[in-house]
Design an enzyme around this catalytic site. Sequence first.
Site, PDB file in Angstrom:
ATOM      1  N   SER A 105     -25.640   2.811 -27.130  1.00 31.18           N
ATOM      2  CA  SER A 105     -26.493   1.884 -26.393  1.00 31.18           C
ATOM      3  C   SER A 105     -25.997   0.459 -26.574  1.00 31.18           C
ATOM      4  O   SER A 105     -25.514   0.083 -27.652  1.00 31.18           O
ATOM      5  CB  SER A 105     -27.936   1.992 -26.907  1.00 31.18           C
ATOM      6  OG  SER A 105     -28.713   0.914 -26.439  1.00 31.18           O
ATOM      7  N   SER A 106     -26.170  -0.351 -25.546  1.00 27.80           N
ATOM      8  CA  SER A 106     -25.764  -1.754 -25.626  1.00 27.80           C
ATOM      9  C   SER A 106     -26.672  -2.564 -26.550  1.00 27.80           C
ATOM     10  O   SER A 106     -26.368  -3.717 -26.854  1.00 27.80           O
ATOM     11  CB  SER A 106     -25.742  -2.387 -24.231  1.00 27.80           C
ATOM     12  OG  SER A 106     -27.020  -2.298 -23.623  1.00 27.80           O
ATOM     13  N   CYS A 107     -27.761  -1.964 -27.037  1.00 27.12           N
ATOM     14  CA  CYS A 107     -28.607  -2.678 -27.997  1.00 27.12           C
ATOM     15  C   CYS A 107     -27.909  -2.830 -29.342  1.00 27.12           C
ATOM     16  O   CYS A 107     -28.393  -3.551 -30.221  1.00 27.12           O
ATOM     17  CB  CYS A 107     -29.949  -1.981 -28.173  1.00 27.12           C
ATOM     18  SG  CYS A 107     -29.850  -0.439 -29.084  1.00 27.12           S
ATOM     19  N   TYR A 134     -33.502   1.297 -33.741  1.00 26.32           N
ATOM     20  CA  TYR A 134     -32.712   2.132 -32.823  1.00 26.32           C
ATOM     21  C   TYR A 134     -31.252   1.693 -32.846  1.00 26.32           C
ATOM     22  O   TYR A 134     -30.332   2.516 -32.893  1.00 26.32           O
ATOM     23  CB  TYR A 134     -33.297   2.009 -31.416  1.00 26.32           C
ATOM     24  CG  TYR A 134     -32.617   2.847 -30.365  1.00 26.32           C
ATOM     25  CD1 TYR A 134     -32.794   4.221 -30.323  1.00 26.32           C
ATOM     26  CD2 TYR A 134     -31.807   2.258 -29.395  1.00 26.32           C
ATOM     27  CE1 TYR A 134     -32.179   4.996 -29.343  1.00 26.32           C
ATOM     28  CE2 TYR A 134     -31.192   3.017 -28.415  1.00 26.32           C
ATOM     29  CZ  TYR A 134     -31.380   4.388 -28.393  1.00 26.32           C
ATOM     30  OH  TYR A 134     -30.771   5.145 -27.430  1.00 26.32           O
ATOM     31  N   LYS A 138     -27.732   3.795 -33.872  1.00 25.31           N
ATOM     32  CA  LYS A 138     -26.617   3.954 -32.947  1.00 25.31           C
ATOM     33  C   LYS A 138     -25.315   3.388 -33.524  1.00 25.31           C
ATOM     34  O   LYS A 138     -24.229   3.935 -33.302  1.00 25.31           O
ATOM     35  CB  LYS A 138     -26.944   3.292 -31.604  1.00 25.31           C
ATOM     36  CG  LYS A 138     -28.033   4.014 -30.817  1.00 25.31           C
ATOM     37  CD  LYS A 138     -27.591   5.412 -30.484  1.00 25.31           C
ATOM     38  CE  LYS A 138     -28.587   6.167 -29.639  1.00 25.31           C
ATOM     39  NZ  LYS A 138     -28.124   7.542 -29.306  1.00 25.31           N
ATOM     40  N   HIS A 178     -38.737   2.520 -19.979  1.00 22.45           N
ATOM     41  CA  HIS A 178     -37.964   1.290 -19.851  1.00 22.45           C
ATOM     42  C   HIS A 178     -38.489   0.490 -18.645  1.00 22.45           C
ATOM     43  O   HIS A 178     -39.393   0.920 -17.947  1.00 22.45           O
ATOM     44  CB  HIS A 178     -36.480   1.613 -19.702  1.00 22.45           C
ATOM     45  CG  HIS A 178     -35.875   2.158 -20.949  1.00 22.45           C
ATOM     46  ND1 HIS A 178     -35.735   3.517 -21.172  1.00 22.45           N
ATOM     47  CD2 HIS A 178     -35.385   1.544 -22.051  1.00 22.45           C
ATOM     48  CE1 HIS A 178     -35.179   3.705 -22.362  1.00 22.45           C
ATOM     49  NE2 HIS A 178     -34.956   2.536 -22.917  1.00 22.45           N
TER      50      HIS A 178
END
Length: 309
Positions: A105-107, A134, A138, A178
């Site tokens: 994920s880009s988070c 989260y 990741k 989302h």
Amino acid sequence: MNQRILLTGSNGMVGKNILEHPKSKEYEFLTPSSQELNLLDQKQVRQYLLLHKPDMIIHAAGRVGGIQANMKNPVAFLSENMQMGLNLISSAYDLGVKSLMNMSSSCMYPRDAVNPLKEEMILQGELEPTNEGYALAKIASTRLCEYITRENPTLQYKTVIPCNLYGRHDKFDPLHSHMIPSVIRKISEAKSNGYNNIEIWGDGTARREFMYAGDLADFVFFAMNRFGEMPQNLNVGLGFDYSISEYYKVIASSVGFGGGFTYDLSKPTGMKQKLVDSKKLHTFGWQHTTSLEQGVEKTLQFFMDKKND
């Protein structure tokens, strides 16, 4: 004989879009439910891999949700996603599974990183607090894949870093979804109830990059045929973004809502911008094909069909 692929999270949005893709018929997909394969149980994971011997694993399972869900359940978002990733990846490594595509994920990127976000920026700064748990999980899986490939170059354990996603099979629950599916539901209900105004969290200027999930599925099959050429970590996104207000306007147009918008400045908006760098993706030879308007239309149709079932 078709390549045998274990797809975790096959009942989630990403997994279902992968299985709906026309090229899925060219492979033998193993799609265990969480009851058949509990990724939180390492012993069960090892037994499953020993029994079924997949040629490749696509790890798309995880506990996912929007800002509200992440802020409410940080323990579960960190611990469950961490355990799932480490159990699966370490077991695959121990048992000699040759290829693994880790969906991240880009988070993972630092909250204050300069946009667009390059793959090299992982762990280069403080994370966004609203989804830190989260993100940490990741990052751990992504780093483990890097270490494995470094220790044993005959194994290809690589990470795909999608931008924000939306599409068919999305969650439309306001507490767990989302932004785009949540807004589709909110605006649809506002129209049905005859409301004249819709509330937007924050000032609407924060920018986000949302890609249609069917496009990510298309990338997955593109990458599987060129997995050796794929970079270790690869952003998959559009290469451009929109403001929150622009997303609301496109969705309102699709729904046919003619009212206005108000802004609740007391609510969190997360990072001001989150745009992934797509240079390596374009060099790899892939780009998305679904426009925002097309994607919203398809997602709205899915939502309406589901509501009318």
